[in-house]
Write a protein that holds these residues in place. Structure first.
Motif, PDB file in Angstrom:
ATOM      1  N   THR A   1       0.726  -1.667   0.053  1.00  0.00           N
ATOM      2  CA  THR A   1      -0.445   0.493   0.355  1.00  0.00           C
ATOM      3  C   THR A   1       0.598   1.002   0.550  1.00  0.00           C
ATOM      4  O   THR A   1       0.240   2.156  -0.927  1.00  0.00           O
ATOM      5  CB  THR A   1      -1.181   0.307   1.106  1.00  0.00           C
ATOM      6  OG1 THR A   1      -0.210   0.064   2.193  1.00  0.00           O
ATOM      7  CG2 THR A   1      -1.938  -0.827   1.454  1.00  0.00           C
ATOM      8  N   ILE A   2       1.782   1.330   0.613  1.00  0.00           N
ATOM      9  CA  ILE A   2       2.427   2.146   0.663  1.00  0.00           C
ATOM     10  C   ILE A   2       3.283   2.758  -0.822  1.00  0.00           C
ATOM     11  O   ILE A   2       3.358   4.527  -0.621  1.00  0.00           O
ATOM     12  CB  ILE A   2       3.941   2.268   1.658  1.00  0.00           C
ATOM     13  CG1 ILE A   2       4.365   3.501   1.863  1.00  0.00           C
ATOM     14  CG2 ILE A   2       4.904   1.335   1.088  1.00  0.00           C
ATOM     15  CD1 ILE A   2       4.736   3.461   3.384  1.00  0.00           C
ATOM     16  N   HIS A   3       3.737   1.813  -1.527  1.00  0.00           N
ATOM     17  CA  HIS A   3       3.871   2.355  -3.248  1.00  0.00           C
ATOM     18  C   HIS A   3       2.470   2.076  -3.553  1.00  0.00           C
ATOM     19  O   HIS A   3       3.027   2.544  -5.343  1.00  0.00           O
ATOM     20  CB  HIS A   3       5.054   1.414  -3.223  1.00  0.00           C
ATOM     21  CG  HIS A   3       6.242   1.270  -1.935  1.00  0.00           C
ATOM     22  ND1 HIS A   3       6.801   0.514  -2.073  1.00  0.00           N
ATOM     23  CD2 HIS A   3       7.495   2.649  -2.501  1.00  0.00           C
ATOM     24  CE1 HIS A   3       7.667   1.069  -0.738  1.00  0.00           C
ATOM     25  NE2 HIS A   3       8.442   1.837  -1.281  1.00  0.00           N
ATOM     26  N   GLN A   4       1.123   2.319  -3.534  1.00  0.00           N
ATOM     27  CA  GLN A   4       0.044   1.654  -4.173  1.00  0.00           C
ATOM     28  C   GLN A   4       0.779   0.772  -4.657  1.00  0.00           C
ATOM     29  O   GLN A   4      -0.536   0.555  -6.147  1.00  0.00           O
ATOM     30  CB  GLN A   4       0.182   3.413  -4.652  1.00  0.00           C
ATOM     31  CG  GLN A   4      -0.208   4.573  -3.925  1.00  0.00           C
ATOM     32  CD  GLN A   4       1.493   5.470  -3.793  1.00  0.00           C
ATOM     33  OE1 GLN A   4       2.570   5.115  -4.323  1.00  0.00           O
ATOM     34  NE2 GLN A   4       0.600   5.744  -2.297  1.00  0.00           N
ATOM     35  N   GLY A   5       0.362   0.050  -4.734  1.00  0.00           N
ATOM     36  CA  GLY A   5       0.731  -1.295  -5.783  1.00  0.00           C
ATOM     37  C   GLY A   5       1.537  -1.487  -6.796  1.00  0.00           C
ATOM     38  O   GLY A   5       1.195  -2.319  -7.649  1.00  0.00           O
ATOM     39  N   TYR A   6       2.657  -0.592  -6.891  1.00  0.00           N
ATOM     40  CA  TYR A   6       3.704  -0.073  -7.911  1.00  0.00           C
ATOM     41  C   TYR A   6       4.445  -1.374  -8.474  1.00  0.00           C
ATOM     42  O   TYR A   6       4.764  -2.542  -6.619  1.00  0.00           O
ATOM     43  CB  TYR A   6       4.632   0.989  -7.336  1.00  0.00           C
ATOM     44  CG  TYR A   6       5.427   1.075  -8.445  1.00  0.00           C
ATOM     45  CD1 TYR A   6       5.573   1.605  -9.664  1.00  0.00           C
ATOM     46  CD2 TYR A   6       7.230   0.666  -8.050  1.00  0.00           C
ATOM     47  CE1 TYR A   6       6.049   2.063 -10.869  1.00  0.00           C
ATOM     48  CE2 TYR A   6       8.019   1.127  -8.958  1.00  0.00           C
ATOM     49  CZ  TYR A   6       7.425   1.362 -10.022  1.00  0.00           C
ATOM     50  OH  TYR A   6       8.869   1.756 -11.825  1.00  0.00           O
ATOM     51  N   GLU A   7       4.984  -2.147  -9.002  1.00  0.00           N
ATOM     52  CA  GLU A   7       6.012  -3.088  -9.058  1.00  0.00           C
ATOM     53  C   GLU A   7       6.692  -2.427  -9.923  1.00  0.00           C
ATOM     54  O   GLU A   7       6.211  -2.175 -11.227  1.00  0.00           O
ATOM     55  CB  GLU A   7       5.311  -4.196 -10.193  1.00  0.00           C
ATOM     56  CG  GLU A   7       3.914  -4.816  -9.237  1.00  0.00           C
ATOM     57  CD  GLU A   7       3.418  -6.308  -9.477  1.00  0.00           C
ATOM     58  OE1 GLU A   7       3.801  -7.308  -9.182  1.00  0.00           O
ATOM     59  OE2 GLU A   7       2.384  -6.118 -10.556  1.00  0.00           O
TER      60      GLU A   7
ATOM     61  N   GLY B   1      13.830  -9.336  -2.577  1.00  0.00           N
ATOM     62  CA  GLY B   1      13.497  -8.098  -1.371  1.00  0.00           C
ATOM     63  C   GLY B   1      12.516  -7.942  -1.381  1.00  0.00           C
ATOM     64  O   GLY B   1      11.339  -7.744  -2.603  1.00  0.00           O
ATOM     65  N   PHE B   2      11.738  -7.046  -0.729  1.00  0.00           N
ATOM     66  CA  PHE B   2      10.047  -6.448  -0.688  1.00  0.00           C
ATOM     67  C   PHE B   2      10.428  -5.677   0.502  1.00  0.00           C
ATOM     68  O   PHE B   2      10.200  -5.137   1.571  1.00  0.00           O
ATOM     69  CB  PHE B   2       9.511  -7.571  -0.141  1.00  0.00           C
ATOM     70  CG  PHE B   2       7.615  -7.408  -0.286  1.00  0.00           C
ATOM     71  CD1 PHE B   2       6.768  -7.905  -0.915  1.00  0.00           C
ATOM     72  CD2 PHE B   2       7.490  -6.778   0.522  1.00  0.00           C
ATOM     73  CE1 PHE B   2       5.777  -8.362  -1.104  1.00  0.00           C
ATOM     74  CE2 PHE B   2       5.696  -6.191   0.751  1.00  0.00           C
ATOM     75  CZ  PHE B   2       5.223  -7.072   0.050  1.00  0.00           C
ATOM     76  N   ASP B   3       9.879  -4.527  -0.727  1.00  0.00           N
ATOM     77  CA  ASP B   3      10.261  -3.269   0.235  1.00  0.00           C
ATOM     78  C   ASP B   3       8.664  -2.539   1.133  1.00  0.00           C
ATOM     79  O   ASP B   3       8.720  -1.175   0.516  1.00  0.00           O
ATOM     80  CB  ASP B   3      11.216  -2.400  -1.251  1.00  0.00           C
ATOM     81  CG  ASP B   3      11.411  -0.265  -0.908  1.00  0.00           C
ATOM     82  OD1 ASP B   3      12.155  -1.125   0.295  1.00  0.00           O
ATOM     83  OD2 ASP B   3      11.262  -0.004  -0.984  1.00  0.00           O
TER      84      ASP B   3
ATOM     85  N   TYR C   1       1.623  -5.539   7.913  1.00  0.00           N
ATOM     86  CA  TYR C   1       0.656  -6.274   7.141  1.00  0.00           C
ATOM     87  C   TYR C   1       0.646  -6.252   5.560  1.00  0.00           C
ATOM     88  O   TYR C   1       0.007  -7.046   5.574  1.00  0.00           O
ATOM     89  CB  TYR C   1      -1.201  -5.412   7.973  1.00  0.00           C
ATOM     90  CG  TYR C   1      -1.193  -3.894   7.285  1.00  0.00           C
ATOM     91  CD1 TYR C   1      -0.847  -3.832   6.326  1.00  0.00           C
ATOM     92  CD2 TYR C   1      -1.029  -3.011   8.799  1.00  0.00           C
ATOM     93  CE1 TYR C   1      -1.439  -2.200   5.286  1.00  0.00           C
ATOM     94  CE2 TYR C   1      -0.718  -1.647   7.795  1.00  0.00           C
ATOM     95  CZ  TYR C   1      -0.505  -1.209   6.602  1.00  0.00           C
ATOM     96  OH  TYR C   1      -1.276  -0.217   6.280  1.00  0.00           O
ATOM     97  N   ASP C   2       1.526  -5.290   5.115  1.00  0.00           N
ATOM     98  CA  ASP C   2       1.615  -5.523   4.299  1.00  0.00           C
ATOM     99  C   ASP C   2       2.370  -6.519   3.307  1.00  0.00           C
ATOM    100  O   ASP C   2       1.938  -7.070   2.565  1.00  0.00           O
ATOM    101  CB  ASP C   2       1.875  -4.127   3.605  1.00  0.00           C
ATOM    102  CG  ASP C   2       1.451  -3.281   2.970  1.00  0.00           C
ATOM    103  OD1 ASP C   2       0.020  -3.641   2.815  1.00  0.00           O
ATOM    104  OD2 ASP C   2       1.649  -2.297   2.534  1.00  0.00           O
ATOM    105  N   TYR C   3       3.161  -6.806   4.169  1.00  0.00           N
ATOM    106  CA  TYR C   3       4.623  -8.621   4.021  1.00  0.00           C
ATOM    107  C   TYR C   3       3.561  -9.929   3.425  1.00  0.00           C
ATOM    108  O   TYR C   3       3.039 -10.125   3.606  1.00  0.00           O
ATOM    109  CB  TYR C   3       5.173  -8.600   5.576  1.00  0.00           C
ATOM    110  CG  TYR C   3       6.580  -9.410   4.760  1.00  0.00           C
ATOM    111  CD1 TYR C   3       7.504  -9.011   3.497  1.00  0.00           C
ATOM    112  CD2 TYR C   3       6.057 -10.246   5.512  1.00  0.00           C
ATOM    113  CE1 TYR C   3       8.425  -9.885   3.285  1.00  0.00           C
ATOM    114  CE2 TYR C   3       7.610 -10.888   4.702  1.00  0.00           C
ATOM    115  CZ  TYR C   3       8.572 -11.085   3.791  1.00  0.00           C
ATOM    116  OH  TYR C   3       9.362 -11.449   3.543  1.00  0.00           O
TER     117      TYR C   3
END
Length: 207
Positions: free
Chosen positions: A143-149, A176-178, A183-185
């Motif tokens: 969510t903090i990256h608004q679903g950006y990949e 990695g998972f930035d 709860y986003d992990y």
């Protein structure tokens, strides 16, 4: 962690630097390292914990200070290698030696970066492999990256030519998972991408 809590010691100080107050980087970085060490010890029978630190390198912002020592960490990952205003000056090989611990490259489209320097990707990745520098695949979806990949990551997992270059070079990858919130992990996303890399015959960092 990088600037917040480590490089700048406090979030408030990061956003509102106190005049004539110098951060004790050795103390703050050691405090972070010691905290992770306690976690490593506490959960030793459940999970292998590596003590890492993310190195921000944007000049005149929150760049890694010259006086900061991180050589005692198990590894570091370096941001902003492809930025114009980076203290690395685009040279990960020299900068990795300055870091003094196993080094990875974070959030970077390495193929575009390498070609922008007029260098050959296979030769560059081979040199990374020889010096133990790995490349992180950032598979964040939060969510903090608004679903950006990251486009570089998506392209790599579709591009057989890129995969072959990396495999032939011997360079290792990490996943990695930035995300910045627990709860986003998505642990299954990490493990799935690790398996994809193994299936390609490419080595993972630290394995």
């Amino acid at each position: 962690d990088h600037a917040h809590g480590v490089g700048e010691a406090r979030v408030h100080h990061f956003h509102h630097p106190l005049q004539d107050v110098e951060v004790d980087y050795e103390r703050t970085t050691r405090r972070y390292f010691d905290h992770i060490s306690l976690i490593k010890e506490k959960y030793a029978d459940q999970i292998k914990v590596l003590r890492g630190i993310e190195v921000a390198t944007v000049r005149k912002s929150y760049a890694f200070p010259e006086k900061a020592d991180i050589s005692f960490f198990d590894y570091c990952i370096v941001e902003h290698l492809d930025y114009e205003e980076t203290i690395t000056e685009g040279n990960i090989f020299t900068f990795a030696k300055r870091c003094g611990c196993p080094t990875g490259i974070a959030h970077t489209d390495m193929f575009t970066f390498i070609r922008s320097r007029g260098e050959d990707p296979l030769e560059y990745f081979t040199k990374m492999a020889e010096q133990g520098i790995f490349w992180e695949m950032n598979v964040n979806l939060d969510t903090i990256h608004q679903g950006y990949e990251h486009p570089y990551m998506l392209k790599f997992f579709e591009d057989r030519e890129q995969q072959e270059i990396v495999r032939h070079s011997g360079v290792r990858l990490s996943v990695g998972f930035d995300g910045h919130r627990v709860y986003d992990y998505k642990p299954e996303r990490i493990s799935n991408y690790c398996e994809k890399i193994r299936d390609m015959g490419i080595l993972l960092a630290f394995e």
